[in-house]
Enzyme design. Structure first.
Site, PDB file in Angstrom:
ATOM      1  N   HIS A  55      -2.033   4.221  -2.149  1.00  0.00           N
ATOM      2  CA  HIS A  55      -1.276   3.403  -1.193  1.00  0.00           C
ATOM      3  C   HIS A  55      -1.899   3.532   0.186  1.00  0.00           C
ATOM      4  CE1 HIS A  55       2.812   4.159  -3.760  1.00  0.00           C
ATOM      5  NE2 HIS A  55       1.634   3.563  -4.320  1.00  0.00           N
ATOM      6  N   GLU A  57      -0.705   3.900   2.928  1.00  0.00           N
ATOM      7  CA  GLU A  57      -0.304   5.350   3.882  1.00  0.00           C
ATOM      8  C   GLU A  57      -1.299   6.344   3.669  1.00  0.00           C
ATOM      9  OE1 GLU A  57       3.687   3.375   3.206  1.00  0.00           O
ATOM     10  OE2 GLU A  57       1.756   3.395   2.030  1.00  0.00           O
ATOM     11  N   CYS A  85       7.002   4.955   0.514  1.00  0.00           N
ATOM     12  CA  CYS A  85       7.746   5.537  -0.758  1.00  0.00           C
ATOM     13  C   CYS A  85       7.862   6.933  -0.410  1.00  0.00           C
ATOM     14  CB  CYS A  85       6.816   5.170  -1.939  1.00  0.00           C
ATOM     15  SG  CYS A  85       5.239   6.249  -2.132  1.00  0.00           S
ATOM     16  N   CYS A  88       4.454   8.811  -0.188  1.00  0.00           N
ATOM     17  CA  CYS A  88       3.658   8.440   1.093  1.00  0.00           C
ATOM     18  C   CYS A  88       4.452   9.235   2.339  1.00  0.00           C
ATOM     19  CB  CYS A  88       3.513   6.873   1.312  1.00  0.00           C
ATOM     20  SG  CYS A  88       2.501   6.335   0.178  1.00  0.00           S
TER      21      CYS A  88
END
Length: 146
Positions: A55, A57, A85, A88
């Site tokens: 992701h 992040e 999420c 993260c």
């Protein structure tokens, strides 16, 4: 004169999200700011790397840690186009991030739906910066997919 408002930094995160969109990745982008300057940029790479943890992040945490030579992102702010999420948010907590600023709220998978106190206790959070622009890009992506 260099502008350094939260909206300016979020626009830079949106540029990263557009890069993800162009690669057929879920269009989420992130930048890390330290001393009012962007020091790292990233976007989702889950498809390209065949890695569910890639992701934006997580990518930007790694890039920042490599740049600063340490695992803690104290005195750093991350601007990300979508509410992180749980995975993260956990990564940001372990990194002891000073501030999280996100664009669109994620009413399905956002960390605050599950565990609002998941972030480090000193992390300041601001949501909804350029929310319409951030959510539009994601909506367009999934509309195209259907």
């Amino acid at each position: 004169m260099l502008r350094t408002t939260p909206e300016d930094f979020m626009r830079q995160a949106l540029i990263e999200a557009e890069k993800a969109y162009d690669k057929d990745e879920v269009p989420i982008g992130a930048v890390v700011v330290h001393n009012n300057r962007i020091i790292a940029r990233a976007h989702n790479l889950t498809e390209r790397l065949n890695d569910t943890t890639a992701h934006a992040e997580m990518q930007v945490i790694t890039a920042t840690s490599n740049l600063i030579g340490g695992k803690y992102l104290k005195n750093c702010t991350i601007y990300v186009t979508l509410e992180p999420c749980v995975m993260c948010a956990g990564g940001l907590a372990w990194a002891q991030l000073e501030q999280l600023v996100f664009g669109a709220y994620d009413n399905v998978r956002g960390y605050s739906n599950y565990s609002p106190p998941l972030l480090h206790k000193r992390t300041k959070v601001t949501g909804g910066i350029l929310e319409d622009e951030c959510s539009l890009l994601i909506r367009e992506f999934f509309k195209k997919k259907r």
